[in-house]
Motif scaffolding. Structure first.
Motif, PDB file in Angstrom:
ATOM      1  N   SER A  60       1.040  -1.197  -0.137  1.00 14.15           N
ATOM      2  CA  SER A  60       0.123  -0.120  -0.342  1.00 14.15           C
ATOM      3  C   SER A  60       0.989   1.152  -0.058  1.00 14.15           C
ATOM      4  O   SER A  60       0.694   2.326  -0.402  1.00 14.15           O
ATOM      5  N   GLN A  61       2.097   1.079   0.681  1.00 10.85           N
ATOM      6  CA  GLN A  61       2.994   2.206   0.964  1.00 10.85           C
ATOM      7  C   GLN A  61       3.201   2.742  -0.811  1.00 10.85           C
ATOM      8  O   GLN A  61       3.408   3.809  -1.114  1.00 10.85           O
ATOM      9  N   GLY A  62       3.918   1.650  -1.491  1.00  7.76           N
ATOM     10  CA  GLY A  62       4.332   2.094  -2.515  1.00  7.76           C
ATOM     11  C   GLY A  62       2.921   1.949  -3.665  1.00  7.76           C
ATOM     12  O   GLY A  62       2.947   3.072  -4.774  1.00  7.76           O
ATOM     13  N   LYS A  63       1.507   1.560  -3.021  1.00  2.00           N
ATOM     14  CA  LYS A  63       0.717   2.267  -4.521  1.00  2.00           C
ATOM     15  C   LYS A  63       0.544   3.827  -4.608  1.00  2.00           C
ATOM     16  O   LYS A  63       0.096   3.862  -5.164  1.00  2.00           O
ATOM     17  N   TYR A  64      -0.209   3.978  -2.578  1.00  2.00           N
ATOM     18  CA  TYR A  64      -0.012   5.229  -2.926  1.00  2.00           C
ATOM     19  C   TYR A  64       1.216   6.693  -2.662  1.00  2.00           C
ATOM     20  O   TYR A  64       0.540   7.279  -3.444  1.00  2.00           O
ATOM     21  N   GLY A  65       2.236   6.033  -2.049  1.00  2.00           N
ATOM     22  CA  GLY A  65       3.270   7.115  -2.227  1.00  2.00           C
ATOM     23  C   GLY A  65       2.951   8.037  -1.592  1.00  2.00           C
ATOM     24  O   GLY A  65       1.758   8.503  -0.940  1.00  2.00           O
ATOM     25  N   VAL A  66       3.941   8.084  -1.107  1.00  6.45           N
ATOM     26  CA  VAL A  66       4.332   9.600   0.095  1.00  6.45           C
ATOM     27  C   VAL A  66       4.394  11.363  -0.573  1.00  6.45           C
ATOM     28  O   VAL A  66       3.132  11.615   0.193  1.00  6.45           O
ATOM     29  N   ALA A  67       4.424  10.864  -1.662  1.00  9.61           N
ATOM     30  CA  ALA A  67       3.898  12.210  -2.496  1.00  9.61           C
ATOM     31  C   ALA A  67       2.375  12.018  -2.283  1.00  9.61           C
ATOM     32  O   ALA A  67       1.735  13.395  -1.951  1.00  9.61           O
ATOM     33  N   SER A  68       1.274  11.076  -2.619  1.00  9.23           N
ATOM     34  CA  SER A  68      -0.045  11.484  -2.548  1.00  9.23           C
ATOM     35  C   SER A  68      -0.878  11.534  -1.400  1.00  9.23           C
ATOM     36  O   SER A  68      -1.276  12.619  -0.964  1.00  9.23           O
ATOM     37  N   LEU A  69      -0.190  11.081   0.224  1.00 11.24           N
ATOM     38  CA  LEU A  69       0.271  10.975   1.253  1.00 11.24           C
ATOM     39  C   LEU A  69      -0.204  12.503   1.980  1.00 11.24           C
ATOM     40  O   LEU A  69      -0.162  13.166   2.725  1.00 11.24           O
ATOM     41  N   CYS A  70       1.403  12.464   0.551  1.00  9.72           N
ATOM     42  CA  CYS A  70       1.503  14.276   1.717  1.00  9.72           C
ATOM     43  C   CYS A  70       0.962  15.203   0.925  1.00  9.72           C
ATOM     44  O   CYS A  70       0.735  16.389   2.229  1.00  9.72           O
ATOM     45  N   LYS A 108       9.527  10.214   8.226  1.00  7.56           N
ATOM     46  CA  LYS A 108      10.585  11.557   7.939  1.00  7.56           C
ATOM     47  C   LYS A 108      10.870  11.939   5.668  1.00  7.56           C
ATOM     48  O   LYS A 108      10.379  12.763   5.955  1.00  7.56           O
ATOM     49  N   GLY A 109      10.400  11.192   5.592  1.00  3.82           N
ATOM     50  CA  GLY A 109      10.118  11.260   4.117  1.00  3.82           C
ATOM     51  C   GLY A 109       8.914  12.313   4.134  1.00  3.82           C
ATOM     52  O   GLY A 109       8.918  13.439   3.153  1.00  3.82           O
ATOM     53  N   LEU A 110       7.996  11.968   3.693  1.00  6.80           N
ATOM     54  CA  LEU A 110       6.801  12.236   4.510  1.00  6.80           C
ATOM     55  C   LEU A 110       6.984  13.931   4.523  1.00  6.80           C
ATOM     56  O   LEU A 110       6.548  15.006   4.032  1.00  6.80           O
ATOM     57  N   LEU A 111       7.544  13.987   6.269  1.00  4.60           N
ATOM     58  CA  LEU A 111       7.481  15.768   6.588  1.00  4.60           C
ATOM     59  C   LEU A 111       8.735  16.300   6.056  1.00  4.60           C
ATOM     60  O   LEU A 111       8.002  17.497   5.592  1.00  4.60           O
ATOM     61  N   ARG A 112       9.978  15.767   5.057  1.00  8.06           N
ATOM     62  CA  ARG A 112      10.448  16.278   4.057  1.00  8.06           C
ATOM     63  C   ARG A 112       9.803  17.703   3.001  1.00  8.06           C
ATOM     64  O   ARG A 112       9.929  18.136   2.976  1.00  8.06           O
ATOM     65  N   SER A 113       8.856  16.045   2.029  1.00  7.41           N
ATOM     66  CA  SER A 113       8.423  16.401   1.114  1.00  7.41           C
ATOM     67  C   SER A 113       7.337  17.182   1.037  1.00  7.41           C
ATOM     68  O   SER A 113       7.099  18.161   0.450  1.00  7.41           O
TER      69      SER A 113
END
Length: 533
Positions: A60-70, A108-113
């Motif tokens: 699911s992490q790969g499906k939605y991705g950090v950018a989408s959740l961001c 942490k990547g989410l926060l930085r993105s």
């Protein structure tokens, strides 16, 4: 707002009274709704993001991705002028396991993105992590990964202590000290009117004390005998003869009663449903008739029930939230309307729901007297006219004629009503300087430091008579500004004549009508200031 409940192994979100697991269908919608709900809260963002990623599997992490959740989090953080990590509560199960480490780096990547895309930067060095049910080793690993420190409860959030236990007086001391320091530092440079404007509406008794020193003593806490009016008078509205200062005790109560409103009106929010189902599932006795149970927070809220009943009246449907005998759900309480019948009751604290569903032998000590029997017949006729629906919850209507709670109107109810001359409202709407209006208010209240007041305060003077005239008259505010020959000549020069046989308030009203000019108020303010100087 959705409330997060449960450990990381099966973290749940309670939405609209229904339990839904994070995993499975509807996950993305719940993340989106939570992000919208926590906008403006750094702490809410931290909890939401941690739980979202900790319960998202690798696929699911790969499906939605950090950018989408961001992008979903952006709505929640759009009101933050500077995004900080907040005080993230670490109960998301992140540790040394490879998949858990991936979750940690994704967070942490989410926060930085988000920082790169919005310009709202996370200051990790000023943030700290508060572990809950996490080992010391895992806590240290989490903190090192984020580049922040490890904290503990209680900690300060938005200026107030946040922890798992009831805050003590000592926990509030930094806030009180900060307010006292600000008030004492600035008040010496302000007039009475200036101090009145800057009084902050903050928390309870000790701050009230500093407010009094700010207003009357210029911030000098060691100065005695400088108070010119009682604090309860100063806290009345200007229309009611006060200074319009917020009574923080009543303001705090008015804001807390919102929880009583949500609870007794069965608001569709998780904590209300949980409290009713877990603590008050027995409908035979209303919550406020029982011994307090639950958390320290809820016990403190229940102490406000008497004030809630002063402004609220129940319209019963199910009848489980209202006392049959003691609460005002009819025109008057049933106890006062049927006193003889009440003297035979077995259940003085029963709910309306219980009373209408029981036989007479469970409700009363039989046999009844003739008077009690007649009152029972009348009461049964009243109950038959009512519309009882066991499927509908009770609702409460307030003294201002609405079922919608309003903290401002509740504050006015708690303040009470006072009879006051219309002259007070009239004097504050003048175009003069604030200090002139404040002086006139003190004069109408007879609270100026004239010699008779100083004698009443046990201040020793060689002579308490008026120093302007030679009539050997005790110096009072009325004499000094109206009766004294010098003052009288000044007023006559302006063609303003006072009827000294009237009370001061009536005297001013009569002189205003006789003068016949709309600038009478401004002339009075200016002349009184001139006489004072």
């Amino acid at each position: 707002m959705a409330d997060v409940i449960g450990p990381s192994s099966s973290s749940e979100v309670v939405e609209n009274g229904e339990d839904n697991l994070w995993r499975g269908g509807g996950w993305w919608e719940r993340v989106r709704d939570m992000c919208r709900a926590i906008r403006g809260s750094g702490l809410g963002f931290g909890v939401c993001a941690a739980l979202a990623l900790s319960n998202l599997d690798a696929d699911s992490q790969g499906k939605y991705g950090v950018a989408s959740l961001c992008g979903a989090m952006a709505g929640g953080l759009s009101r933050l002028g500077r995004c900080e990590l907040g005080r993230v509560v670490a109960d998301c199960g992140c540790g040394s396991h490879p998949s858990e480490c991936t979750t940690l780096f994704n967070l942490k990547g989410l926060l930085r993105s988000f920082s790169d895309s919005s310009g709202l930067h996370v200051n990790f060095s000023k943030s700290f992590l508060v572990p809950v049910n996490v080992s010391e080793e895992k806590s240290s690993h989490l903190a090192q990964t984020f580049g922040c420190d490890v904290g503990s409860m209680p900690f300060t959030y938005l200026g107030l202590p946040l922890g798992t236990t009831k805050p003590s007086i000592l926990d509030f001391s930094p806030l009180v000290t900060k307010i006292e320091r600000r008030l004492s530092g600035i008040s010496r440079f302000l007039s009475y009117q200036g101090r009145l404007i800057l009084l902050p509406p903050t928390v309870i008794n000790q701050i009230d004390r500093y407010q009094k020193h700010c207003l009357w003593s210029g911030g000098d806490i060691n100065r005695k005998g400088s108070c010119l009016a009682a604090w309860d008078i100063a806290c009345r509205t200007k229309e009611k003869g006060g200074l319009g200062i917020v009574n923080m005790k009543n303001q705090n109560v008015a804001l807390l009663i919102k929880y009583m409103d949500k609870f007794y009106n069965h608001a569709d929010i998780p904590w209300v449903s949980l409290t009713w189902s877990k603590l008050y599932s027995n409908n035979s006795t209303p919550p406020h008739a029982r011994s307090p149970i639950g958390s320290f927070w809820w016990k403190d809220i229940l102490k406000l029930m008497d004030k809630f009943l002063l402004m609220a009246k129940c319209n019963p449907c199910k009848g489980n939230s209202v006392l049959f005998w003691h609460d005002n759900w009819l025109q008057d309480t049933v106890k006062s309307s049927f006193p003889q019948l009440y003297s035979f009751t077995k259940k003085p604290k029963c709910s309306l729901w219980f009373f209408v569903d029981q036989s007479l032998d469970r409700l009363f000590h039989l046999p009844l007297s003739i008077q009690a029997s007649n009152q029972l017949t009348d009461l049964q006729a009243v109950l038959q006219e009512g519309v009882w629906d066991p499927e509908e919850d009770d609702y409460w209507v307030y003294s201002w004629g609405s079922s919608t709670y309003n903290s401002r109107k509740a504050y006015k109810c708690l303040q009470g009503s006072y009879e006051a001359s219309p002259l007070f409202s009239w004097l504050w709407s003048a175009g003069n300087l604030g200090k002139h209006k404040f002086f006139f208010w003190l004069l109408l209240r007879d609270r100026l430091n004239t010699r008779n007041i100083l004698r009443w305060k046990n201040k020793f003077l060689e002579d308490y008579n008026c120093v302007i005239c030679s009539n050997s008259v005790v110096e009072t505010s009325f004499h000094l500004f109206f009766e004294c020959p010098f003052s009288s000549d000044c007023w006559n020069y302006l063609s303003i004549h006072w009827n000294l046989s009237l009370q001061p308030l009536d005297m001013v009203i009569e002189a205003r009508l006789a003068f016949g000019s709309p600038i009478f108020r401004e002339i009075c303010h200016s002349m009184l200031d001139h006489l004072d100087n």
